[in-house]
Design an enzyme around this catalytic site. Structure first.
Site, PDB file in Angstrom:
ATOM      1  N   LYS A 158       0.792  -1.184   0.285  1.00  0.00           N
ATOM      2  CA  LYS A 158      -0.036  -0.014   0.072  1.00  0.00           C
ATOM      3  C   LYS A 158       0.787   1.325  -0.010  1.00  0.00           C
ATOM      4  O   LYS A 158       2.101   1.390   0.654  1.00  0.00           O
ATOM      5  CB  LYS A 158      -0.934   0.057   1.466  1.00  0.00           C
ATOM      6  CG  LYS A 158      -2.062  -1.109   1.189  1.00  0.00           C
ATOM      7  CD  LYS A 158      -2.905  -0.752   2.468  1.00  0.00           C
ATOM      8  CE  LYS A 158      -4.132  -1.541   2.584  1.00  0.00           C
ATOM      9  NZ  LYS A 158      -4.978  -1.377   3.636  1.00  0.00           N
ATOM     10  N   GLY A 164      -8.715   5.535  -1.808  1.00  0.00           N
ATOM     11  CA  GLY A 164      -9.672   5.324  -2.943  1.00  0.00           C
ATOM     12  C   GLY A 164      -9.277   4.216  -3.632  1.00  0.00           C
ATOM     13  O   GLY A 164      -9.695   4.004  -4.919  1.00  0.00           O
ATOM     14  N   GLU A 288      -8.090   3.262   8.588  1.00  0.00           N
ATOM     15  CA  GLU A 288      -7.791   4.780   8.669  1.00  0.00           C
ATOM     16  C   GLU A 288      -8.973   5.619   9.513  1.00  0.00           C
ATOM     17  O   GLU A 288      -9.885   4.985   9.945  1.00  0.00           O
ATOM     18  CB  GLU A 288      -7.517   5.233   7.305  1.00  0.00           C
ATOM     19  CG  GLU A 288      -9.148   5.162   6.469  1.00  0.00           C
ATOM     20  CD  GLU A 288      -9.101   5.742   5.289  1.00  0.00           C
ATOM     21  OE1 GLU A 288      -8.003   6.042   4.694  1.00  0.00           O
ATOM     22  OE2 GLU A 288     -10.061   5.810   4.708  1.00  0.00           O
ATOM     23  N   ARG A 292     -13.689  13.995   8.363  1.00  0.00           N
ATOM     24  CA  ARG A 292     -14.873  14.825   7.718  1.00  0.00           C
ATOM     25  C   ARG A 292     -15.909  14.256   7.622  1.00  0.00           C
ATOM     26  O   ARG A 292     -16.017  13.066   7.960  1.00  0.00           O
ATOM     27  CB  ARG A 292     -14.414  15.393   6.346  1.00  0.00           C
ATOM     28  CG  ARG A 292     -13.886  14.209   5.354  1.00  0.00           C
ATOM     29  CD  ARG A 292     -14.640  13.629   4.386  1.00  0.00           C
ATOM     30  NE  ARG A 292     -13.691  12.431   3.572  1.00  0.00           N
ATOM     31  CZ  ARG A 292     -14.222  11.227   3.769  1.00  0.00           C
ATOM     32  NH1 ARG A 292     -14.710  10.628   4.641  1.00  0.00           N
ATOM     33  NH2 ARG A 292     -13.501  10.287   3.035  1.00  0.00           N
ATOM     34  N   VAL A 295     -20.291  10.596   3.677  1.00  0.00           N
ATOM     35  CA  VAL A 295     -21.404  10.492   2.778  1.00  0.00           C
ATOM     36  C   VAL A 295     -22.707   9.606   3.589  1.00  0.00           C
ATOM     37  O   VAL A 295     -24.035  10.214   3.523  1.00  0.00           O
ATOM     38  CB  VAL A 295     -21.340   9.808   1.440  1.00  0.00           C
ATOM     39  CG1 VAL A 295     -22.569   9.601   0.581  1.00  0.00           C
ATOM     40  CG2 VAL A 295     -20.300  10.623   0.840  1.00  0.00           C
TER      41      VAL A 295
END
Length: 507
Positions: A158, A164, A288, A292, A295
C-alpha cells in the site's frame, strides 16, 4: 456560533450544510463553478461566489479562490463538506492563516492521519489492533520481502499517501513481490507525489465496519455506534447501514471504544470516522481515520437522533460537546442507498443528462438527501451521486423492506439518464445480504455470478478489498462553461485568487 459561513462544496452535501446553517441562524455563502451556477444550493444561498470554470482544479480545488471569496464576503468559517479539499491539511492551514475557522480537525492532525503509515504508527501506540505487517514504510524490496515472510502470504503493498483504492497491489507469493513493490511505488509517485509504501497481511473474507466519533476542543469525545459499509464496487460504497449487523455486542463495543480512544489520542476534533476491517472470526483491524463528514452520515443520525452537521458547527465554534456517552442511545436500524447517475448495464458508466422527471420517494421514516429537481442538468464534470435514500425501522428486516419500497417509488428519467437503483434493489434482495453474512465481495459476486455447475460463490473480498471505500472522487479537468447572470438577484461575487461507555477525556 458564527454569523456567516462559506460552504466550499457542491451538490447534496452543500445543500445539507446550508440547511443546517439556516436552522442555526447562520448566513451562508456558497461558492460554485460556472457549471453549477443554477444549482439548488446556489439558488438557496444567502450569497454566492463564482470561483472558476467547470474544472474542479480551477474551482472547487482552488484554495486561493475559496479563501478570497470568504474574505470578500466576510465569512468567518469554512465548511468543506466531503471530497475536494475536506481533508487537505494545507487548505485548513491557509484558512487559519487568513483568520477563518476550518470546520474540521487541526491541520497537524489532518496531516498526520492522511499519511497511512504515520496513522498506523499512532494508532498502534494508542492500542488499536492493526493488520499484521509493517508499521513504518519500507524503502527497499528486500525489507518488504522480510515483512511478507514474517506475516505470511497473501500480502498487500500500500502507498502511504494512497486512498480510494489507488496505490496498492495484492501479492500472493515471494516471486511476485519485487515487481509489485516497484510498480506500486511508481504508481504512488505519479498519483500522490509520494512513493513510500508499506506491507501488511491481506485479509480475506472481511467486512468494512466504521465508527462515528465526535470530539471537541476541550478533550471530550463520544462515539455514535457503528456502520457497515461492506457493499462496495471499486472502493465506492453503495449501501450503508447502522448499526453493523450480525456482529456480537462485544465486538461492536470493542470497535466503538477503541475507535474513540484512537481519535482522542491524536487530538482529533469534530466529526470523524474510524474505519476497520472485521474478519470472519470478528477480529478487528484498524484501517484509517477520516477527518470529515461521511456521505453515509444520515444512517447514524437516524439511529441516534443527533444532527452531525449541527455538532460539527458547534465544535468548530468552540462549544464543548453537548452530549455525553450516556446520552447516546441507538434505536432501531437505518439503511442508506446511494443513487448514482450511472448505467449498471454498461459497467456503471456515467449517464448524466437533464432530469425531465424527478420524484423522490416519501412515506414514514424515509429521508432523501438530494440536490436534484425537475429540469436539473446533471453535470458530467463531477461525481455521479444524485441522491441518498435512507430509511429507519425498528428492526433490520423492516428497514430493508422499507428501503426497497422507497427505491421502487423513486422516479428519475431524462434523455440518456440511468441510475443505480435497479442494481441496489438486487443487493437488498440478495440472500447473503438479507442474512447479514455479506462481505466486501458481495457486489463482485452479483456482477460475476459463477458459471452453471460451479460451486456456490463465497463472499470473500476481491483483490483490493483491504482498503477502505472512498468518498466521491474528482475527475480530470474539463473545458470551462460560461456562467450566466444570477437569476435570483442575490449578490454574486467573482473571486480573484489570492497569492500563493463514559465519555473519554484526555488528561
Amino acid at each position: 456560533m458564527f454569523d456567516k459561513l462559506l460552504i466550499a462544496n457542491r451538490g447534496e452535501i452543500a445543500l445539507r450544510v446550508l440547511r443546517a446553517c439556516r436552522e442555526l441562524g447562520v448566513r451562508t455563502v456558497v461558492v460554485h463553478s460556472s457549471a453549477d451556477a443554477d444549482s439548488l444550493p446556489v439558488r438557496l444561498a444567502d450569497e454566492t461566489v463564482r470561483i472558476g470554470p467547470a474544472s474542479s482544479r480551477q474551482s472547487y480545488l482552488n484554495a486561493a479562490a475559496i479563501v478570497e471569496a470568504a474574505r470578500q464576503t466576510g465569512a468567518q468559517a469554512v465548511h468543506p463538506g466531503y471530497g475536494f479539499l475536506s481533508e487537505d491539511a494545507d487548505f485548513a492551514e491557509i484558512c487559519a492563516e487568513n483568520g477563518l475557522t476550518f470546520v474540521g480537525p487541526p491541520p497537524q492532525v489532518m496531516a498526520a492521519l492522511a499519511d497511512k503509515s504515520t496513522a498506523r504508527a499512532l494508532m498502534s501506540r494508542a492500542g488499536l489492533p492493526l493488520p499484521p505487517g509493517s508499521v513504518r514504510t519500507l524503502p527497499t524490496a528486500a525489507e518488504a520481502l522480510e515483512v511478507a515472510a514474517e506475516v505470511g502470504y497473501p500480502v498487500i503493498v500500500k502507498a502511504a499517501a494512497g486512498g480510494g483504492g489507488r496505490g496498492m497491489a495484492v501479492v500472493r507469493s515471494a516471486a511476485e513481490l519485487p515487481r509489485a513493490y516497484a510498480r506500486t511505488r511508481a504508481a504512488a509517485q505519479v498519483a500522490f507525489g509520494d512513493d513510500r509504501v508499506y506491507v501488511e497481511r491481506y485479509l480475506a473474507d472481511a467486512r468494512h465496519v466504521e465508527v462515528q466519533v465526535l470530539c471537541d476542543n476541550h478533550g471530550n469525545g463520544i462515539h455514535l455506534g457503528t456502520r457497515d459499509c461492506s457493499v462496495q464496487r471499486r472502493h465506492q460504497k453503495l449501501v450503508e447501514e447502522a448499526p453493523a449487523p450480525a456482529l456480537r455486542q462485544a465486538t461492536l463495543d470493542t470497535l466503538a471504544e477503541t475507535a474513540l480512544r484512537g481519535a482522542l489520542s491524536v487530538g482529533f476534533t469534530g466529526a470523524g470516522t474510524v474505519e476497520f476491517l472485521v474478519d470472519e472470526a470478528e477480529r478487528c483491524h484498524f484501517l484509517e481515520i477520516n477527518c470529515r463528514i461521511q456521505v453515509e452520515h444520515p444512517v447514524t443520525e437516524l439511529v441516534t437522533g443527533i444532527d452531525l452537521v449541527h455538532e460539527q458547527l458547534h465544535v468548530a465554534a468552540g462549544t464543548p460537546l453537548r452530549w455525553r456517552q450516556g446520552d447516546v442511545r441507538l434505536r432501531g436500524v437505518a439503511v442508506e442507498c446511494r443513487v448514482n447517475v450511472e448505467d449498471p448495464d454498461r459497467d456503471f458508466a456515467p449517464a448524466p443528462g437533464r432530469l425531465d422527471r424527478f420524484r423522490p420517494p416519501g412515506g414514514p421514516f424515509t429521508r432523501v438527501d438530494t440536490h436534484g429537481h425537475v429540469g436539473y442538468l446533471v453535470s458530467p464534470h463531477y461525481d455521479s451521486l444524485l441522491a441518498k435514500v435512507a430509511v429507519w425501522a425498528p428492526d433490520r428486516d423492516g428497514a430493508l423492506d422499507r428501503l426497497d419500497r422507497a427505491l421502487g417509488e423513486f422516479d428519475v428519467a431524462g434523455p440518456g439518464v440511468r441510475t443505480t437503483i435497479p442494481f441496489a434493489r438486487r443487493v437488498l434482495r440478495d440472500a447473503a445480504f438479507r442474512a447479514g453474512r455479506h462481505t466486501t465481495a458481495l457486489v463482485d459476486r452479483l456482477l460475476n455470478p459463477p458459471a452453471a455447475g460451479a460451486p456456490p460463490a463465497v463472499d470473500a473480498p476481491p483483490a483490493a478489498a483491504a482498503v477502505p471505500a472512498a468518498e466521491p472522487t474528482v475527475p480530470a479537468p474539463v473545458p470551462d462553461i460560461r456562467a450566466d447572470a444570477d437569476p435570483a438577484g442575490r449578490t454574486p461575487v467573482t473571486a480573484v485568487p489570492a497569492a500563493g461507555p463514559n465519555a473519554w477525556r484526555n488528561p
